[in-house]
Scaffold this motif. Sequence first.
Motif, PDB file in Angstrom:
ATOM      1  N   VAL A  62      -0.303  60.262  63.083  1.00 41.47           N
ATOM      2  CA  VAL A  62      -1.818  59.421  62.786  1.00 41.47           C
ATOM      3  C   VAL A  62      -2.529  58.842  64.293  1.00 41.47           C
ATOM      4  N   SER A  63      -3.502  58.997  64.501  1.00 41.79           N
ATOM      5  CA  SER A  63      -4.548  59.635  65.283  1.00 41.79           C
ATOM      6  C   SER A  63      -5.028  57.512  65.595  1.00 41.79           C
ATOM      7  N   THR A  64      -5.135  57.256  66.210  1.00 46.00           N
ATOM      8  CA  THR A  64      -6.080  56.063  66.714  1.00 46.00           C
ATOM      9  C   THR A  64      -6.640  55.537  67.433  1.00 46.00           C
ATOM     10  N   SER A  65      -7.039  54.445  67.650  1.00 48.15           N
ATOM     11  CA  SER A  65      -7.864  54.061  68.973  1.00 48.15           C
ATOM     12  C   SER A  65      -7.183  54.543  70.312  1.00 48.15           C
ATOM     13  N   VAL A  66      -5.485  53.813  70.435  1.00 44.88           N
ATOM     14  CA  VAL A  66      -4.624  54.331  71.375  1.00 44.88           C
ATOM     15  C   VAL A  66      -4.273  55.531  71.302  1.00 44.88           C
ATOM     16  N   GLY A  67      -4.231  56.212  70.891  1.00 47.79           N
ATOM     17  CA  GLY A  67      -3.648  57.373  70.541  1.00 47.79           C
ATOM     18  C   GLY A  67      -3.009  58.260  69.410  1.00 47.79           C
ATOM     19  N   ASP A  68      -2.092  58.479  69.376  1.00 49.69           N
ATOM     20  CA  ASP A  68      -1.115  59.404  68.305  1.00 49.69           C
ATOM     21  C   ASP A  68       0.318  58.782  68.374  1.00 49.69           C
ATOM     22  N   GLU A  69      -0.226  58.141  66.850  1.00 46.88           N
ATOM     23  CA  GLU A  69       0.960  57.327  66.594  1.00 46.88           C
ATOM     24  C   GLU A  69       2.051  58.143  65.622  1.00 46.88           C
ATOM     25  N   TRP A  70       3.614  57.273  65.855  1.00 48.13           N
ATOM     26  CA  TRP A  70       4.381  57.762  64.086  1.00 48.13           C
ATOM     27  C   TRP A  70       4.976  59.061  64.194  1.00 48.13           C
ATOM     28  N   GLY A  71       4.536  59.400  65.338  1.00 44.46           N
ATOM     29  CA  GLY A  71       5.233  60.793  65.509  1.00 44.46           C
ATOM     30  C   GLY A  71       6.223  61.217  65.061  1.00 44.46           C
ATOM     31  N   ASP A  72       6.871  60.410  66.524  1.00 46.16           N
ATOM     32  CA  ASP A  72       8.765  60.506  66.271  1.00 46.16           C
ATOM     33  C   ASP A  72       9.402  60.093  64.356  1.00 46.16           C
ATOM     34  N   PHE A  73       8.543  58.972  63.706  1.00 48.67           N
ATOM     35  CA  PHE A  73       8.944  59.415  62.965  1.00 48.67           C
ATOM     36  C   PHE A  73       9.119  59.545  61.479  1.00 48.67           C
ATOM     37  N   TYR A  74       8.007  60.926  62.134  1.00 47.16           N
ATOM     38  CA  TYR A  74       7.093  61.825  61.163  1.00 47.16           C
ATOM     39  C   TYR A  74       8.609  63.126  61.574  1.00 47.16           C
ATOM     40  N   LYS A  75       9.149  63.196  62.671  1.00 50.14           N
ATOM     41  CA  LYS A  75       9.470  63.734  63.190  1.00 50.14           C
ATOM     42  C   LYS A  75      11.137  63.706  62.502  1.00 50.14           C
ATOM     43  N   SER A  76      11.676  62.863  62.317  1.00 54.63           N
ATOM     44  CA  SER A  76      13.006  62.078  62.072  1.00 54.63           C
ATOM     45  C   SER A  76      13.068  62.727  60.410  1.00 54.63           C
ATOM     46  N   LEU A  77      12.068  62.173  59.638  1.00 52.29           N
ATOM     47  CA  LEU A  77      12.154  62.693  58.363  1.00 52.29           C
ATOM     48  C   LEU A  77      12.092  63.357  57.942  1.00 52.29           C
ATOM     49  N   TRP A  78      11.802  64.872  58.671  1.00 49.91           N
ATOM     50  CA  TRP A  78      11.652  65.960  58.736  1.00 49.91           C
ATOM     51  C   TRP A  78      12.564  66.774  59.078  1.00 49.91           C
ATOM     52  N   ALA A  79      13.509  66.550  59.344  1.00 52.08           N
ATOM     53  CA  ALA A  79      14.491  66.657  61.010  1.00 52.08           C
ATOM     54  C   ALA A  79      15.511  66.150  59.421  1.00 52.08           C
ATOM     55  N   GLN A  80      15.750  64.893  58.728  1.00 51.44           N
ATOM     56  CA  GLN A  80      16.339  64.651  58.075  1.00 51.44           C
ATOM     57  C   GLN A  80      16.481  65.528  56.895  1.00 51.44           C
ATOM     58  N   ALA A  81      15.622  66.402  56.734  1.00 52.55           N
ATOM     59  CA  ALA A  81      15.188  67.059  55.458  1.00 52.55           C
ATOM     60  C   ALA A  81      15.809  68.566  54.934  1.00 52.55           C
ATOM     61  N   ALA A  82      15.797  69.089  56.951  1.00 51.34           N
ATOM     62  CA  ALA A  82      15.949  70.353  57.728  1.00 51.34           C
ATOM     63  C   ALA A  82      18.260  69.791  57.957  1.00 51.34           C
ATOM     64  N   GLU A  83      17.995  68.688  57.720  1.00 52.15           N
ATOM     65  CA  GLU A  83      19.863  68.665  57.735  1.00 52.15           C
ATOM     66  C   GLU A  83      20.276  68.625  55.502  1.00 52.15           C
ATOM     67  N   SER A  84      19.570  68.355  55.354  1.00 50.46           N
ATOM     68  CA  SER A  84      20.275  68.326  54.302  1.00 50.46           C
ATOM     69  C   SER A  84      20.582  69.197  53.452  1.00 50.46           C
ATOM     70  N   LEU A  85      19.089  70.619  53.466  1.00 52.95           N
ATOM     71  CA  LEU A  85      18.679  71.571  53.260  1.00 52.95           C
ATOM     72  C   LEU A  85      20.007  72.363  53.802  1.00 52.95           C
ATOM     73  N   GLU A  86      19.820  72.115  55.007  1.00 56.40           N
ATOM     74  CA  GLU A  86      21.573  72.734  55.239  1.00 56.40           C
ATOM     75  C   GLU A  86      22.669  72.685  54.964  1.00 56.40           C
ATOM     76  N   SER A  87      22.958  71.501  54.097  1.00 53.31           N
ATOM     77  CA  SER A  87      24.537  71.172  53.911  1.00 53.31           C
ATOM     78  C   SER A  87      25.029  71.316  52.804  1.00 53.31           C
ATOM     79  N   SER A  88      23.619  71.040  51.205  1.00 52.47           N
ATOM     80  CA  SER A  88      23.556  71.694  50.249  1.00 52.47           C
ATOM     81  C   SER A  88      24.069  72.769  49.892  1.00 52.47           C
ATOM     82  N   ASP A  89      25.129  72.816  48.180  1.00 55.65           N
ATOM     83  CA  ASP A  89      25.445  73.810  47.623  1.00 55.65           C
ATOM     84  C   ASP A  89      24.378  74.139  46.704  1.00 55.65           C
ATOM     85  N   ARG A  90      23.953  73.453  46.282  1.00 55.79           N
ATOM     86  CA  ARG A  90      22.338  73.641  45.235  1.00 55.79           C
ATOM     87  C   ARG A  90      20.790  73.038  45.978  1.00 55.79           C
ATOM     88  N   ILE A  91      19.873  73.591  46.112  1.00 59.28           N
ATOM     89  CA  ILE A  91      18.573  73.389  46.382  1.00 59.28           C
ATOM     90  C   ILE A  91      18.005  73.591  44.679  1.00 59.28           C
TER      91      ILE A  91
END
Length: 330
Positions: free
Chosen positions: A236-265
Amino acid sequence: MTTYVLGAGASYHAGYPFCSTLWAQMMFWVIDSQPDPTYRQAVDTIVALNGPVTDVEEMFTNLDNGRGVFQALVEGQRTGLKRAIRRCLKDYFRSIADQHLNASLYAAFAEKLSAGDRIITFNYDVSLECALIDARRFGVKNGYGRSFVATWDEPDSEITVLKLHGSINWIGSIFGGSTGSGSFENSLGPRPFVDNSESFLPTYPSHVLDTSFRGGGVANEAPTLILPTYEKKFSVSTSVGDEWGDFYKSLWAQAAESLESSDRIVMIGYSMPQADTRARSLLLWANNKRAEILLCCSGSNETLKRDFETHGFGRVISVGAFADFCSIAG
């Protein structure tokens, strides 16, 4: 474990629009319902500059980056427009929920899930969570994944819902609740918080459902909604810089982990549009080629089947539509 991937086609039965009709339907809602007047001003400004919006993703891309017709605006004007549009999107989706439309497929879907299953969704609305709550499969405490460190007093959630494009019931805390001058780390808090002050989740109390929320003001521009652009920015672009980058990075990492460990998608109502470059990469370049892929995306199934098979997936089955999957026994 099964990972489900949901797009707009999954929520369509509950009254929510496809991306192709999002702008037109939201604009009609603004004109007919006359909500916050700043929404009409924002819509009129965009149409005056852009003309009729035939490609909403292109329009939002140009607005976000100050290209094309939006070069005529200074940065502050573009920022104000984006804030108004995000709030408008949030309230528009909330208005659909307020109509109490019957999300019958989500109710049937909730009954088919097994404890430990994960859902990756690109939808903003909370109709899915409401159906899961009714079926006693989802809880706010940790239902949105480990990116939310909530201490809400309830049992662990059976099902995890990873909302990679944000959610209408997530909020930002201005300065993280800090009241001291210069003592804040960022302008929106360390991450979003789960908000229920507008009863997004009707069976939960009407306040912020996270005891780590420190109070203070709440960012009112719906910063958690990732606009549908061709160049999505997961921060999120704010007056003090981009924020929540680590938050979204964590969400996407969890999604990748889920896909890697799934028997079915299971793909439901998500056509993997070319605009979603990061999502296409996440799904098609996953190393888990042994997983069975079930396609429930109606007319997009054949194209998706070719895409997955081209990228090395050996078990790709076309089921039909969301309703077809929900009708399968077991």
